[in-house]
Design a protein around this motif. Structure first.
Motif, PDB file in Angstrom:
ATOM      1  N   UNK A 196      -7.531   4.331  35.253  1.00 62.96           N
ATOM      2  CA  UNK A 196      -7.954   5.275  34.219  1.00 62.96           C
ATOM      3  C   UNK A 196      -7.602   4.809  32.813  1.00 62.96           C
ATOM      4  N   UNK A 197      -7.436   3.508  32.620  1.00 63.28           N
ATOM      5  CA  UNK A 197      -7.145   2.989  31.284  1.00 63.28           C
ATOM      6  C   UNK A 197      -8.356   2.224  30.783  1.00 63.28           C
ATOM      7  N   UNK A 198      -8.770   2.565  29.568  1.00 64.27           N
ATOM      8  CA  UNK A 198      -9.945   1.919  28.986  1.00 64.27           C
ATOM      9  C   UNK A 198      -9.685   0.434  28.792  1.00 64.27           C
ATOM     10  N   UNK A 199      -8.491   0.088  28.306  1.00 69.00           N
ATOM     11  CA  UNK A 199      -8.202  -1.319  28.015  1.00 69.00           C
ATOM     12  C   UNK A 199      -8.186  -2.153  29.280  1.00 69.00           C
ATOM     13  N   UNK A 200      -7.625  -1.578  30.347  1.00 69.16           N
ATOM     14  CA  UNK A 200      -7.589  -2.342  31.593  1.00 69.16           C
ATOM     15  C   UNK A 200      -9.004  -2.509  32.124  1.00 69.16           C
TER      16      UNK A 200
END
Lengths: 329, 362, 309
Positions: A196-200
């Protein structure tokens, strides 16, 4: 050592006084409690917006609380809170179907009306399920739209929120089923989680793009994943050559849709989902909505069909360049 | 604390001082706990629209608090001996998750009867604790980094074994009884918790093992020269921690009715907070089970009490506020515990000299 | 050579992995995606430089992830309000330094254990941010991404900043007195004090330093995409500590250097894209990470056992 003790007591007294004066007198409004899967997820925040509107129109009090990251154990704790508080209606988006149902049955036993929305609980633990679309419908829409974008052949990859989220697994299952059933010339090459992380999601998508040179599409089925994947495609200079689509919120994806990086964002009107849930919940509490009903009218949204115990919001909605500006959530 | 000739008398006085200080810390915590409880009782109890008394002040609620705090409480009990030996174990939460899914797998995929699966799970927990123990004692590696590694490893294994998504459910009724029903008046898991608390308490305060742990925490080299089998004792605390984490895993699974790879995420932080709040020094050497239990109670009451306050409910902020306040409470407790040392340093020397003269009468 | 055996062995492991990838999945080395991946790791490298110092002085800081998130969101909000980047950067660094000073004060002056202090700070900051922001993204104005430069130029700027910082700090730690003080305090604080160094001041400044670097890293992360997600710092502390420890910086203090930390960071950062390129299922990632950390730590333990005998 009286000093620390005195300080504790003084602080406590001040807190006590301020909180007691701040809390309202007991009111006789109906109390509807709404449980999202995760409070921080913009998807559920937009549900809340619709729910707030409905609560205001109906003159009921809305309690909205949930775990900060999807967590079935915490969901149970919150439902137990509400039971002892004696709310009138509980509406849940269940992280774990069986786990939450024990608590919900307990609530029903005490006369609290129970609804599920977005993600269902066990059938005997709730009166109705407000269904935005069945997981099957969502999976099919995703797969059909993906196929449409690549001309029904080629490789594609999927980015999911987490490997453990139940509804994501369900959607993935139906996407894969649809793939097998209707699109033999397409192939799913990889599934990567983004926590749920945009960067990941962006890093994962970058790696996917470089590891699979024949990739034609990235499908992101968690809402931070869509802008993350889009940014990766943009930075790799593959905008237009590799399509990006998925389940997401309009606001987070507007800039990518307008610049042509993301083609479609699929969702349903989450505000409407929240609105309908509250209306249904209040109707249940007032005994206006009963088992066996075939349709239900919800305020300004009009009538909705009921199939068995599923209250249907409608089909998934596809946001694209043509219509995305009309929505603000 | 100066010349060696005065050392015995001074250490006697110092030890007396230390004991008083320790008791004072736990007493302080007890006052805080009582104050918290009373506050939430007043502010968090009301009569709902059905005429039923609801909120913090009901038996239901209190039992719920007890029920929900058993798992973290068990982890805190597991960590107390570890921290007393000046070690730490960050992997207990992940081990809870691993044990939970292995339990589910043994029962569901392995077809084993529940009691056998439980026994095997306890064995696995102890083995995992032994892994930590070997790395820490045989290879003399720092506990912080070993358990940081196993924190990742155990969680990773749990996710790999379940392919991230398999959840085990549909446990039989008599198993769920452990987590969801009451026995002789208290939630069933509370009895398990009490037994473990008693066992660890006896170990720490009534056996030579407990004294050994404290000595190792204060002066590991000195303990070795004094003939204590330091490695064996250290190994024991980590194996014990693994075993207790497995018990917590079983209770967790029974309470929720599901075994999932993300079980116990974040629990180690709350457990460490409870232990430190309870007066156990992270540098090792001191600590009591009573303190840990008070620490667990303080945090559990805080978390659950906040959720009962109308103001917090209106803000929809129970989760954040309890996290915020727990963090703040930990900082306050830590600061308060070193305050006497700092204050005494600030006092003029004259008073210090007077304080080191041993009392005339026994 | 022997003195740096530990760091060289990590470098060796890294080269072995890269060699394996070159044979099995040469697509890994295509320049543009590789540059993007390296740029994404640049903020982590910056924070790792700070963490190496913290661990060398025998402390630890697990609040960097939350500080990163708070600085990212604050910097994003300031940028969205129209502040010029030249002001946002020092604001972010300053905010990070402030949080670092708070940690440092509690650890150095009040002599509280750093694991517990930074644990409390981490939880408090994270929950505070959740309370205020509720997970909502911050949308950035267009000129923020890549500082207004082209993508490649921006990426090169970020990567060279991180590398430049690494080199400068590595040299400083060897040749400037302040750098050696860190090693002194980490080896034996009491002896350091007797030698005229002030261990409390050194410890305080080390925490301020890592806080400032975290603020810088947050800014570097901000410049890479048009939106900021408040959860962005999640897991950063573990990533950085693992990298530093794998790279040979001993948790017991007094030993290790930045080059090792750099090699450790690269090794661990390779795991995820390597798995993707080798078409291995994603759920093995955490287990592989944990295994690498444990192997590195066991190697450390075996080596020090040998040298003790």
């Amino acid at each position: 050592m009286k000093n620390p003790l005195l300080r504790f007591c003084a602080a406590g007294a001040v807190l006590l006084a301020s909180l007691i004066t701040a809390s309202a007198a007991a009111d006789s409004k109906l109390i509807v409690a709404m449980l999202p899967k995760s409070k921080g997820n913009a998807y559920f925040i937009s549900c809340k917006a619709g729910a707030d509107k409905a609560a205001k129109e109906l003159g009921v009090q809305l309690l909205f609380d949930g775990p900060t990251d999807s967590n079935a154990a915490k969901q149970n704790e919150i439902v137990e809170n509400w039971i002892t508080l004696g709310v009138d209606v509980i509406a849940v988006a269940a992280e774990n179907k069986e786990g939450i149902s024990t608590a919900l049955r307990k609530a029903q036993k005490q006369g609290i009306k129970v609804l599920a929305y977005d993600a269902d609980a066990m059938a005997d633990s709730r009166s109705f399920f407000v269904n935005q679309a069945t997981p099957q419908g969502i999976g099919q829409t995703l797969m059909d739209e993906a196929a449409r974008l690549v001309g029904e052949e080629g490789e594609f990859a999927m980015i999911v929120g987490s490997l453990t989220a139940a509804n994501q697994r369900e959607w993935q299952k139906y996407v894969e089923a649809r793939l097998k059933e209707k699109f033999p010339k397409m192939k799913l090459v990889a599934v990567r989680p983004c926590d749920d992380l945009k960067d990941k999601a962006q890093s994962e998508a970058t790696a996917l793009l470089s590891a699979n040179p024949k990739l034609k599409l990235i499908m992101a089925i968690c809402s931070p994943g869509v802008p993350g994947a889009a940014e990766a495609v943009k930075q790799a200079g593959l905008a237009g050559k590799v399509k990006v689509m998925g389940l997401g919120l309009p606001n987070e994806n507007k800039r990518y849709v307008h610049s042509g990086v993301t083609d479609s964002v699929i969702l349903w009107n989450t505000g409407d989902l929240g609105y309908l849930t509250i209306y249904a919940g209040v109707a249940l509490a007032k005994d206006e909505l009963k088992k066996g009903a075939k349709s239900f009218k919800a305020g300004s949204l009009g009538s909705f069909a009921i199939e068995g115990d599923n209250l249907l919001l409608g089909k998934p909605f596809i946001f694209n360049q043509g219509n995305i500006d009309q929505f603000d959530f | 604390m100066s010349t060696t000739s005065q050392a015995p008398a001074i250490s006697e006085a110092a030890r007396g001082d230390w004991r008083a200080l320790l008791t004072r810390h736990e007493m302080l915590l007890l006052y805080v706990l009582i104050a918290e409880w009373v506050f939430f009782y007043i502010a968090g109890t009301s009569t709902n629209r059905r005429g039923v008394v609801v909120g913090f002040g009901t038996w239901d609620r209190q039992f719920d608090i007890l029920r929900h705090s058993c798992e973290i409480g068990l982890l805190a009990l597991a960590l107390t001996p570890v921290i007393i030996t000046a070690g730490i174990d960050l992997s207990v939460g992940s081990l809870l998750g691993l044990c939970a899914i292995l339990f589910g797998k043994l029962w569901h995929d392995g077809g084993l009867p529940i009691p056998v699966a439980m026994g095997l799970t306890l064995g696995i927990g102890a083995l995992a604790g032994a892994l930590n123990a070997i790395l820490i004692t045989a290879l003399r590696l720092p506990p912080l980094i070993v358990t940081l590694g196993t924190y990742s490893l155990f969680r990773g294994l749990a996710e790999a074994i379940t392919r991230g998504s398999i959840t085990y459910t549909d446990f039989p009724e008599n198993f769920l009884f452990i987590g969801q029903e009451r026995w002789l008046g208290l939630p069933t898991q509370a009895w398990i918790f009490i037994s473990v608390a008693l066992a660890v308490g006896i170990l720490l305060h009534r056996t030579t093992f407990g004294r050994a742990f404290r000595t190792i925490g204060l002066a590991p080299e000195g303990a070795r020269y004094a003939g204590l089998p330091v490695e064996r004792r250290l190994a024991l605390v980590y194996v014990l921690a693994g075993l207790i984490a497995a018990i917590a895993a079983i209770i967790y699974t029974a309470r929720l009715g599901q075994a999932k790879a993300d079980a116990g995420t974040g629990y180690e932080l709350f457990a460490i907070t409870a232990v430190v709040l309870g007066g156990t020094s992270i540098f090792g050497g001191t600590g009591t089970i009573a303190g840990t239990l008070l620490g667990v109670a303080a945090i559990a009451v805080l978390k659950n009490g906040l959720a009962c306050l109308p103001v917090v409910m209106r803000l929809n902020a129970a989760e954040e506020m309890s996290g915020l306040l727990t963090g703040a409470l930990l900082l306050v407790a830590l600061t308060a515990s070193v305050l006497p040392k700092i204050l005494s340093k600030l006092r003029p020397r004259r008073h210090t000299t007077i304080r080191t003269i041993p009392p005339l009468s026994p | 050579m022997k003195r740096y055996f530990r760091e060289l062995s990590v470098l060796g492991a890294l080269l072995a992995v890269l060699l394996g990838l070159a044979l099995l999945a040469p697509a890994f080395f295509s320049p543009q995606p590789l540059l993007t991946l390296i740029t994404r790791e640049a903020p982590t490298l910056v924070v790792a430089c700070g963490m190496a110092c913290v661990i060398i002085t025998r402390q630890i800081d697990i609040s960097v992830g939350s500080i990163f998130s708070v600085c990212s969101v604050c910097a994003g909000l300031l940028a969205a309000r129209g502040w010029p980047l030249a002001l946002v950067l020092p604001a972010s660094v300053g905010l990070g330094a402030l949080f670092g000073a708070f940690n440092g004060f509690l650890v150095a002056v009040l002599r509280l254990p750093s694991i517990v202090v930074t644990l409390a700070t981490m939880v408090t900051l994270r929950q505070g941010l959740n309370l205020v922001r509720q997970g909502e993204f911050v949308n950035l104005p267009d000129h923020v991404q890549w500082f207004g430069l082209s993508q490649t130029a921006g990426q090169l700027v970020l990567v060279s900043t991180a590398l430049g910082l690494l080199v400068a700090q590595a040299l400083a730690m060897r040749h400037i007195a302040a750098g050696r003080y860190i090693y002194a305090v980490g080896t034996d604080a009491e002896t350091a004090r007797l030698a005229g160094i002030r261990p409390q001041l050194v410890t305080l400044l080390v925490f301020v330093f890592i806080g400032a670097l975290t603020g810088l890293g947050a800014m570097m992360n901000l410049a890479q995409s048009p939106q900021v997600q408040p959860l962005t710092g999640n897991g950063l502390e573990l990533k950085v500590i693992a990298a530093v420890v794998v790279g040979g910086v001993a948790i017991s203090g007094g030993r290790g250097n930045l080059w090792g930390a750099f090699a450790g960071l690269l090794l661990l950062a390779c795991v995820s894209p390597a798995l993707t390129h080798l078409h291995v299922e994603a759920y093995w990632e955490k287990a592989v990470h944990g295994a690498i950390i444990l192997l590195a730590v066991i190697a450390d333990g075996l080596r020090s056992r040998q040298s003790n005998r």
